[in-house]
Enzyme design. Structure first.
Site, PDB file in Angstrom:
ATOM      1  CG  HIS A 308      -2.082   0.925   1.068  1.00 42.91           C
ATOM      2  ND1 HIS A 308      -2.002   2.265   1.317  1.00 42.91           N
ATOM      3  CD2 HIS A 308      -3.342   0.670   0.637  1.00 42.91           C
ATOM      4  CE1 HIS A 308      -3.176   2.810   1.047  1.00 42.91           C
ATOM      5  NE2 HIS A 308      -4.004   1.875   0.627  1.00 42.91           N
ATOM      6  CG  ASP A 365      -8.524  -4.112  -2.904  1.00 42.78           C
ATOM      7  OD1 ASP A 365      -9.746  -3.958  -2.777  1.00 42.78           O
ATOM      8  OD2 ASP A 365      -7.752  -3.208  -3.244  1.00 42.78           O
TER       9      ASP A 365
HETATM   10  N1  CMC Z   1       4.172  -7.386  -5.144  1.00 40.11           N
HETATM   11  C1  CMC Z   1       5.513  -7.367  -5.313  1.00 40.11           C
HETATM   12  N2  CMC Z   1       6.287  -6.291  -5.096  1.00 40.11           N
HETATM   13  C2  CMC Z   1       5.680  -5.179  -4.699  1.00 40.11           C
HETATM   14  C3  CMC Z   1       4.286  -5.110  -4.498  1.00 40.11           C
HETATM   15  C4  CMC Z   1       3.530  -6.278  -4.738  1.00 40.11           C
HETATM   16  N3  CMC Z   1       2.201  -6.269  -4.560  1.00 40.11           N
HETATM   17  N4  CMC Z   1       3.944  -3.856  -4.111  1.00 40.11           N
HETATM   18  C5  CMC Z   1       5.081  -3.163  -4.056  1.00 40.11           C
HETATM   19  N5  CMC Z   1       6.145  -3.961  -4.403  1.00 40.11           N
HETATM   20  C6  CMC Z   1       7.571  -3.595  -4.400  1.00 40.11           C
HETATM   21  C7  CMC Z   1       7.919  -2.717  -5.585  1.00 40.11           C
HETATM   22  O1  CMC Z   1       8.347  -3.505  -6.682  1.00 40.11           O
HETATM   23  C8  CMC Z   1       9.026  -1.880  -4.997  1.00 40.11           C
HETATM   24  O2  CMC Z   1      10.197  -2.675  -4.955  1.00 40.11           O
HETATM   25  P1  CMC Z   1      11.665  -1.962  -5.115  1.00 40.11           P
HETATM   26  O3  CMC Z   1      11.781  -1.024  -3.952  1.00 40.11           O
HETATM   27  O4  CMC Z   1      12.625  -3.083  -5.086  1.00 40.11           O
HETATM   28  O5  CMC Z   1      11.599  -1.247  -6.435  1.00 40.11           O
HETATM   29  C9  CMC Z   1       8.586  -1.635  -3.558  1.00 40.11           C
HETATM   30  O6  CMC Z   1       7.775  -2.774  -3.238  1.00 40.11           O
HETATM   31  C10 CMC Z   1       7.791  -0.375  -3.343  1.00 40.11           C
HETATM   32  O7  CMC Z   1       6.701  -0.374  -4.268  1.00 40.11           O
HETATM   33  P2  CMC Z   1       6.106   0.917  -4.974  1.00 40.11           P
HETATM   34  O8  CMC Z   1       5.562   0.539  -6.313  1.00 40.11           O
HETATM   35  O9  CMC Z   1       7.115   2.010  -4.937  1.00 40.11           O
HETATM   36  O10 CMC Z   1       4.945   1.288  -3.990  1.00 40.11           O
HETATM   37  P3  CMC Z   1       3.738   2.235  -4.329  1.00 40.11           P
HETATM   38  O11 CMC Z   1       3.424   2.938  -3.072  1.00 40.11           O
HETATM   39  O12 CMC Z   1       4.013   3.086  -5.526  1.00 40.11           O
HETATM   40  O13 CMC Z   1       2.574   1.227  -4.740  1.00 40.11           O
HETATM   41  C11 CMC Z   1       0.742  -0.208  -4.635  1.00 40.11           C
HETATM   42  C12 CMC Z   1       1.549   0.845  -3.900  1.00 40.11           C
HETATM   43  C13 CMC Z   1      -0.523  -0.533  -3.840  1.00 40.11           C
HETATM   44  C14 CMC Z   1       0.300   0.328  -6.012  1.00 40.11           C
HETATM   45  C15 CMC Z   1       1.597  -1.479  -4.815  1.00 40.11           C
HETATM   46  O14 CMC Z   1       1.969  -2.004  -3.552  1.00 40.11           O
HETATM   47  C16 CMC Z   1       0.910  -2.542  -5.647  1.00 40.11           C
HETATM   48  O15 CMC Z   1       0.994  -2.495  -6.885  1.00 40.11           O
HETATM   49  N6  CMC Z   1       0.216  -3.524  -5.000  1.00 40.11           N
HETATM   50  C17 CMC Z   1      -0.552  -4.494  -5.729  1.00 40.11           C
HETATM   51  C18 CMC Z   1      -1.873  -3.877  -6.190  1.00 40.11           C
HETATM   52  C19 CMC Z   1      -2.871  -3.719  -5.054  1.00 40.11           C
HETATM   53  O16 CMC Z   1      -3.051  -4.620  -4.239  1.00 40.11           O
HETATM   54  N7  CMC Z   1      -3.541  -2.570  -5.041  1.00 40.11           N
HETATM   55  C20 CMC Z   1      -4.582  -2.278  -4.031  1.00 40.11           C
HETATM   56  C21 CMC Z   1      -4.136  -1.230  -3.076  1.00 40.11           C
HETATM   57  S1  CMC Z   1      -5.224  -1.098  -1.658  1.00 40.11           S
HETATM   58  C22 CMC Z   1      -6.684  -0.467  -2.317  1.00 40.11           C
HETATM   59  C23 CMC Z   1      -6.614   0.979  -2.482  1.00 40.11           C
HETATM   60  O17 CMC Z   1      -6.639   1.692  -1.469  1.00 40.11           O
HETATM   61  O18 CMC Z   1      -6.544   1.409  -3.638  1.00 40.11           O
END
Ligand code: CMC
Length: 430
Positions: A308, A365
């Site tokens: 998240h 989710d």
């Molecule tokens: N699986 C694998 N790796 C992950 C995941 C995941 N679900 N989420 C984040 N990472 C890794 C990402 O690759 C990065 O690694 P590194 O530092 O080595 O590059 C690190 O964790 C930080 O990730 P980020 O993309 O910078 O984090 P963000 O804050 O931009 O993204 C997120 C948040 C929710 C989009 C992401 O965690 C994600 O894509 N999760 C899966 C989709 C999901 O479940 N979305 C629902 C969110 S909750 C409902 C809502 O409120 O919308």
């Protein structure tokens, strides 16, 4: 002048910027005068460090896993309230008195129907149409049929009526879109049923197979919708505020919010979680394969339902949903192999260094889709369920933005394209 200041040194000139503080410990450097004073803007892709507004609706502490609506902990609200009560709280700022609640419920009943002309909309979509696309377009079209929202003196207009109308009609739109997709006759809203019972009845009642409304299912649905009711400045809510900041009406703004919610990184994640669990199940439960893909830097694959932007600990909503999930499975005596897959995946993730190092925990989710499945709601409707839950938040945030007289949202950029160059007419180009 603020009590605390931040000092910024640019080209040996020191600028002082006020630090503002929220109700709790959150603090922000106020850069509203930055461009004027320094000629510089800030660059913040994904708005990771940018506060776009002040707000008194929802408080969230991502490190401690706290979520409060209007000052009330989400745990208390989910345990003790109906969704309608929480919607009132979020929209009006206070828990309703019994009189206010009756009046709000009355409004929800009188606005539950859709204009009959709008029913034809549903015939124009293919049966395979995404219910999110139907929801977004139909919410947008509501303004053509119910423009009274701009007229506070009209008994069918004004803010209170519009909020009730949106909550009530979006529920009807969602259920109708499902009925059309399966080719069943529409079930109209009943004035005798509460919000959640009405939705379930409109979804599942059939002339030849009456639907039994089970209190356990109604209670679980109330909980799920409450947990989704607001989440401060996320992607869809920011979209609602941004669209509304141009002066666009509430329906248009919320229609844009539905579209923003649709993506698999946001509200579409609950659907994507089920697809992921189904894939793992169909792949002989090869968890290691999917964990390896998620960890591979060269593979865009992610474990949906984990991580998240704001929570760096267990999402408090996920904790409540997990408990509700166990309860409803027991109450309904349902067996779903995907629940076991989900639990094992969570177990593996919680012991995996990659996920631990990045603070990736289950989010809202991860288990919500499994409960919706147990209720009989089809997978492509899951993001719509999220949207129904988020409706009070979008309405309240849009209203707060209007009341604060927010300026039109307009981010800046750092241009990295060609420097100005000489134009060459077509005939001289080669
Ligand atoms: N699986 C694998 N790796 C992950 C995941 C995941 N679900 N989420 C984040 N990472 C890794 C990402 O690759 C990065 O690694 P590194 O530092 O080595 O590059 C690190 O964790 C930080 O990730 P980020 O993309 O910078 O984090 P963000 O804050 O931009 O993204 C997120 C948040 C929710 C989009 C992401 O965690 C994600 O894509 N999760 C899966 C989709 C999901 O479940 N979305 C629902 C969110 S909750 C409902 C809502 O409120 O919308």
């Amino acid at each position: 002048m603020s009590e605390h200041i931040a000092k910024l040194i640019i080209d040996n000139i020191t600028y002082e910027l006020p630090i503002i503080k929220g109700t709790s410990d959150d603090r922000a450097i106020d850069i509203q005068q930055l461009l004027k004073k320094t000629g510089l803007i800030t660059l913040d892709s994904g708005y990771m460090n940018t506060g776009a507004c002040t707000s008194s609706i929802t408080y969230l502490d991502g490190k401690k896993g706290i979520l409060n609506y209007r000052g009330y902990p989400i745990e208390d609200l989910a345990e003790n309230c109906t969704f309608t009560e929480v919607a009132y709280l979020i929209i009006h700022g206070e828990l309703p008195t019994s009189e206010a609640m009756e009046s709000f419920k009355h409004d929800m009943v009188r606005f539950a129907l859709l204009h009959e002309d709008m029913i034809h909309f549903f015939d124009s979509y293919p049966s395979t149409a995404s219910p999110m696309s139907i929801l977004s377009t139909t919410v947008n079209a509501l303004h053509n049929y119910y423009p009274e929202m701009d007229d506070a003196d009209d008994p069918y207009g004004g803010y209170t009526a519009t909020a009730a109308r949106l909550l009530s009609k979006t529920r009807t739109i969602a259920a109708f879109s499902y009925k059309k997709s399966v080719g069943h006759p529409l079930v109209y809203p009943s004035p005798k049923l509460d919000y959640c019972s009405n939705f379930l009845n409109m979804m599942f009642d059939r002339p030849n197979l009456p639907y039994e409304i089970m209190p356990e299912v109604v209670s679980a649905l109330n909980k799920l919708l409450i947990l989704h009711a607001d989440h401060e400045q996320n992607c869809s809510t920011s979209t609602v505020r941004l669209v509304g900041s141009s002066g666009a009406n509430l329906y248009a703004s919320i229609s844009a919010g539905v579209s923003a919610l649709w993506g698999p990184m946001h509200g579409g994640a609950n659907q994507a979680v089920i697809e992921m669990l189904e894939n793992i199940y169909a792949d002989d439960k090869d968890f290691e394969k999917y964990l390896a893909k998620a960890k591979d830097k060269n593979d865009p694959y992610r474990l949906t339902g984990f991580g998240h932007r704001v929570y760096k600990t267990f999402d408090p909503r996920a904790r409540i949903i997990k408990e509700a999930c166990d309860k409803i499975f027991e109450q309904l005596n349902v067996v779903d192999p995907l629940l076991d897959i989900a639990k094992e995946l969570e177990e593996r993730v919680s012991n995996d260094e990659y996920f631990l190092k990045r603070n990736l925990y289950p989010n809202v989710d991860f288990y919500s889709g499994i409960i919706y499945r147990a209720m009989g709601i089809p997978t492509n409707m899951f993001p719509v369920m999220f949207a129904l839950g988020r409706m009070p938040g979008w309405i309240a945030q849009w209203t707060e933005m209007k009341e604060d007289r927010s300026r039109i949202g307009r981010p800046r950029q750092i241009y990295t394209g060609h420097a100005e160059r000489e134009f060459v007419a077509m005939k001289d180009r080669y």
